[in-house]
Enzyme design. Structure first.
Site, PDB file in Angstrom:
ATOM      1  N   HIS A 278       0.888  -1.161   0.000  1.00  0.00           N
ATOM      2  CA  HIS A 278       0.000   0.000   0.000  1.00  0.00           C
ATOM      3  C   HIS A 278       0.927   1.212   0.000  1.00  0.00           C
ATOM      4  CE1 HIS A 278      -2.335  -3.076   2.233  1.00  0.00           C
ATOM      5  NE2 HIS A 278      -3.399  -2.507   1.699  1.00  0.00           N
TER       6      HIS A 278
ATOM      7  N   ASP B 218       2.304   1.859   3.393  1.00  0.00           N
ATOM      8  CA  ASP B 218       3.214   0.864   3.970  1.00  0.00           C
ATOM      9  C   ASP B 218       4.651   1.338   3.762  1.00  0.00           C
ATOM     10  OD1 ASP B 218       1.029  -0.827   4.436  1.00  0.00           O
ATOM     11  OD2 ASP B 218       1.293  -1.862   2.520  1.00  0.00           O
TER      12      ASP B 218
ATOM     13  N   MET C 130       2.664  -5.842  -7.613  1.00  0.00           N
ATOM     14  CA  MET C 130       1.356  -5.274  -7.290  1.00  0.00           C
ATOM     15  C   MET C 130       1.507  -4.134  -6.311  1.00  0.00           C
ATOM     16  SD  MET C 130      -1.091  -5.314  -4.633  1.00  0.00           S
ATOM     17  CE  MET C 130      -1.380  -6.857  -3.778  1.00  0.00           C
TER      18      MET C 130
ATOM     19  N   GLU D 229     -10.845  -6.300  -5.168  1.00  0.00           N
ATOM     20  CA  GLU D 229     -10.878  -7.311  -4.108  1.00  0.00           C
ATOM     21  C   GLU D 229     -12.122  -7.133  -3.253  1.00  0.00           C
ATOM     22  OE1 GLU D 229      -7.333  -7.661  -1.815  1.00  0.00           O
ATOM     23  OE2 GLU D 229      -8.338  -8.716  -0.191  1.00  0.00           O
TER      24      GLU D 229
ATOM     25  N   LYS E 172     -14.849  -8.197  -0.115  1.00  0.00           N
ATOM     26  CA  LYS E 172     -14.920  -8.704   1.265  1.00  0.00           C
ATOM     27  C   LYS E 172     -16.313  -8.377   1.776  1.00  0.00           C
ATOM     28  CE  LYS E 172     -12.469  -8.606   5.724  1.00  0.00           C
ATOM     29  NZ  LYS E 172     -11.378  -7.942   6.497  1.00  0.00           N
TER      30      LYS E 172
ATOM     31  N   GLU F 219      -9.806 -13.215  -2.528  1.00  0.00           N
ATOM     32  CA  GLU F 219      -9.039 -13.646  -1.353  1.00  0.00           C
ATOM     33  C   GLU F 219      -9.754 -14.814  -0.683  1.00  0.00           C
ATOM     34  OE1 GLU F 219      -7.198 -10.890   1.490  1.00  0.00           O
ATOM     35  OE2 GLU F 219      -8.080 -12.115   3.087  1.00  0.00           O
TER      36      GLU F 219
ATOM     37  N   HIS G 239     -11.788 -13.949   2.487  1.00  0.00           N
ATOM     38  CA  HIS G 239     -12.981 -13.107   2.286  1.00  0.00           C
ATOM     39  C   HIS G 239     -14.148 -13.899   1.713  1.00  0.00           C
ATOM     40  CE1 HIS G 239     -10.123  -9.411   2.042  1.00  0.00           C
ATOM     41  NE2 HIS G 239     -10.012 -10.097   3.162  1.00  0.00           N
TER      42      HIS G 239
ATOM     43  N   ASP H 285      -5.268 -13.437  -3.701  1.00  0.00           N
ATOM     44  CA  ASP H 285      -4.769 -13.332  -2.317  1.00  0.00           C
ATOM     45  C   ASP H 285      -4.952 -14.675  -1.627  1.00  0.00           C
ATOM     46  OD1 ASP H 285      -5.480  -9.911  -1.129  1.00  0.00           O
ATOM     47  OD2 ASP H 285      -4.014 -10.737  -2.546  1.00  0.00           O
TER      48      ASP H 285
ATOM     49  N   ASP I 197     -11.945 -12.011   9.873  1.00  0.00           N
ATOM     50  CA  ASP I 197     -10.925 -12.203   8.845  1.00  0.00           C
ATOM     51  C   ASP I 197      -9.620 -12.663   9.496  1.00  0.00           C
ATOM     52  OD1 ASP I 197      -9.570  -9.988   6.245  1.00  0.00           O
ATOM     53  OD2 ASP I 197      -9.434 -12.155   6.552  1.00  0.00           O
TER      54      ASP I 197
ATOM     55  N   ASP J 211      -6.942 -14.367   8.082  1.00  0.00           N
ATOM     56  CA  ASP J 211      -5.702 -14.205   7.298  1.00  0.00           C
ATOM     57  C   ASP J 211      -4.609 -15.174   7.767  1.00  0.00           C
ATOM     58  OD1 ASP J 211      -5.999 -10.569   6.938  1.00  0.00           O
ATOM     59  OD2 ASP J 211      -6.826 -12.222   5.752  1.00  0.00           O
TER      60      ASP J 211
ATOM     61  N   ASP K  75      -1.662 -12.948   1.213  1.00  0.00           N
ATOM     62  CA  ASP K  75      -2.147 -11.826   2.014  1.00  0.00           C
ATOM     63  C   ASP K  75      -2.538 -12.381   3.378  1.00  0.00           C
ATOM     64  OD1 ASP K  75      -4.745  -9.281   1.745  1.00  0.00           O
ATOM     65  OD2 ASP K  75      -3.026  -9.522   3.067  1.00  0.00           O
TER      66      ASP K  75
HETATM   67  C1  DIG Z   1      -7.006  -7.011   2.693  1.00  0.00           C
HETATM   68  O1  DIG Z   1      -7.320  -8.328   2.377  1.00  0.00           O
HETATM   69  C2  DIG Z   1      -6.581  -6.256   1.485  1.00  0.00           C
HETATM   70  C3  DIG Z   1      -5.593  -5.194   1.827  1.00  0.00           C
HETATM   71  O2  DIG Z   1      -4.609  -5.800   2.608  1.00  0.00           O
HETATM   72  C4  DIG Z   1      -5.023  -4.847   0.497  1.00  0.00           C
HETATM   73  O3  DIG Z   1      -5.632  -3.680   0.045  1.00  0.00           O
HETATM   74  C5  DIG Z   1      -5.354  -5.989  -0.422  1.00  0.00           C
HETATM   75  C6  DIG Z   1      -4.144  -6.371  -1.206  1.00  0.00           C
HETATM   76  O4  DIG Z   1      -4.010  -7.731  -1.358  1.00  0.00           O
HETATM   77  N1  DIG Z   1      -5.902  -7.020   0.467  1.00  0.00           N
HETATM   78 MN    MN Z   2      -6.386  -9.255   0.589  1.00  0.00          MN
HETATM   79 MN    MN Z   3      -8.154 -10.722   4.578  1.00  0.00          MN
END
Ligand code: DIG
Ligand code: MN
Ligand code: MN
Length: 389
Positions: A56, A59, A90, A183, A185, A219, A222, A247, A257, A259, A289
């Site tokens: 990001h 970041d 990315m 993406e 969610k 993802e 998600h 992801d 979430d 992760d 991710d």
């Molecule tokens: C969260 O799953 C999102 C953020 O971390 C980011 O914007 C994106 C990138 O993979 N995944």
């Molecule tokens: Mn993600």
């Molecule tokens: Mn996530």
């Protein structure tokens, strides 16, 4: 000869700065790990064998950095990339951390916030393009509501579309070799997030001015949060030519979430996902991710990162074994047998085919009585995953 489970650049394993840089803060506890600088993270990822690093904007460059500070930070990051050989496939924008985005970015009810979000994203796109990114992800973590009294969901769609159309035009105007990946969610951090699943995103993309520039970044966690079969959603994106990025992580159904490390929860689902990606020849990044358990120190973070990649490679080997297993393949041939008798009735419509089909006779009782051998097929799959085949 390196182990077959040793990550290589051609595996295209990537991690975001925020993943191995996660300091373990959660809604109920303070950080447990010291922050790592972007340069330290690049070297950590090189040590564990990653191919690339994603980011990001904030970041890397704090939201309040001066232009001089920004330039120094980016220069040091570029130096670390040059020293390690890592690439930046990315990039994305943080449109969810700063309080200014508390009611969303592109869907905020405040037009000044919507304008600021566009400005921030254009600047972040410039940064990503300068670092060589070819995929730009949009995760609308704050694009939602706690109460539908606050926002008209149709207006939210219009605002999102206007922002995406504007930014596609910006990328074209700048001449960047960049494609967008949306993406989804379903919730968290907002009570409900718009465009909640990959399916919603695929439908939304079709309404844009430049749909050819826009794909999805599904993802695991998600789609699992939404109670969905991740493989099916990835397959639909792939079939539509829209699987621009992915992801990878893991997630128990019906939870926040998590992760988790790839394959840490649903090993069978991870197997069929890896099998699909390898069978179809997905050429994009395998982006993890995810983050280490809050219980871990920096050594544990490296264990986490190595585990993501090792599990992927082990499952890739299992997928090849499944494709070569004589008993599994014989069963599949039996399951998919076709005596050709239905051929005249299937395929594109025409009047003659419709008339013939309406006149045909089917022994549907006999068809119903056929056993499909899926139990045996799935058991063989389980035994292959358990290492006894
Ligand atoms: C969260 O799953 C999102 C953020 O971390 C980011 O914007 C994106 C990138 O993979 N995944
Ligand atoms: Mn993600
Ligand atoms: Mn996530």
């Amino acid at each position: 000869m390196p182990s077959p489970y040793t990550p290589q650049p051609h595996h295209r394993f990537t991690f975001g700065l925020w993943t191995v840089g996660n300091i373990g803060r959660d809604p109920f506890g303070e950080p447990v790990r010291a922050p790592l600088s972007p340069v330290q993270i690049v070297h950590l990822l090189a040590e564990v064998g990653a191919y690339g690093v994603n980011l990001h904007d904030n970041d890397l460059v704090p939201i309040d950095a001066t232009p001089g500070q920004r330039d120094r930070i980016v220069a040091a990051f570029r130096q670390a990339l040059a020293e390690t050989g890592l690439v930046v496939p990315m990039a994305t924008t943080n449109l969810f951390s700063h309080p200014v985005f508390k009611d969303g970015a592109f869907t905020s009810n405040d037009p000044r916030v919507r304008a600021f979000a566009l400005q921030k994203t254009m600047r972040a796109i410039d940064l990503g393009a300068a670092l060589g990114a070819q995929i730009y992800v949009f995760w609308g973590g704050r694009e939602g509501v706690e109460t539908d009294a606050a926002k008209d969901p149709v207006l939210a769609i219009h605002r999102t579309r206007e922002a995406m159309n504007f930014l596609c035009e910006y990328v074209l105007d700048q001449g960047y070799d960049l494609r967008f990946a949306l993406e989804a969610k379903p919730n968290e951090p907002r009570a409900d997030i718009y465009n909640a699943t990959t399916g919603h995103m695929l439908a939304f993309i079709a309404t844009l001015d430049h749909p050819e520039m826009v794909g999805v970044n599904p993802e695991v966690a998600h789609e699992h949060m939404a109670g969905l079969n991740f493989l099916h959603n990835v397959a639909q994106a792939w079939e539509a030519g829209k699987l621009f990025h992915i992801d990878l992580n893991d997630q128990a159904f019906g939870r926040y979430d998590q992760d988790f490390r790839f394959g840490a929860v649903n090993l069978k689902a991870a197997f069929f996902l890896v099998k699909f990606l390898e069978d179809v020849g997905y050429a994009g990044s395998r982006h993890f991710d995810a983050h280490a358990y809050r219980s871990e120190d920096e050594a544990g973070v490296k264990d986490f990162a190595r585990g993501c990649m090792r599990t992927y490679l082990i499952l890739k080997e299992k997928a090849a074994a499944w494709n070569a297993d004589p008993e599994i393949q014989a069963l599949l041939a039996e399951i998919h047998q076709d005596d050709g008798s239905a051929a005249p009735f299937l395929g594109a419509y025409n009047r003659a085919r419709a008339d013939d089909l309406k006149a045909a006779t089917f022994d549907y009782q006999a068809l119903a009585a056929r056993g499909l051998r899926y139990e045996r097929l799935d058991q063989l799959t389980i035994e292959l995953l358990l290492g006894v085949r």
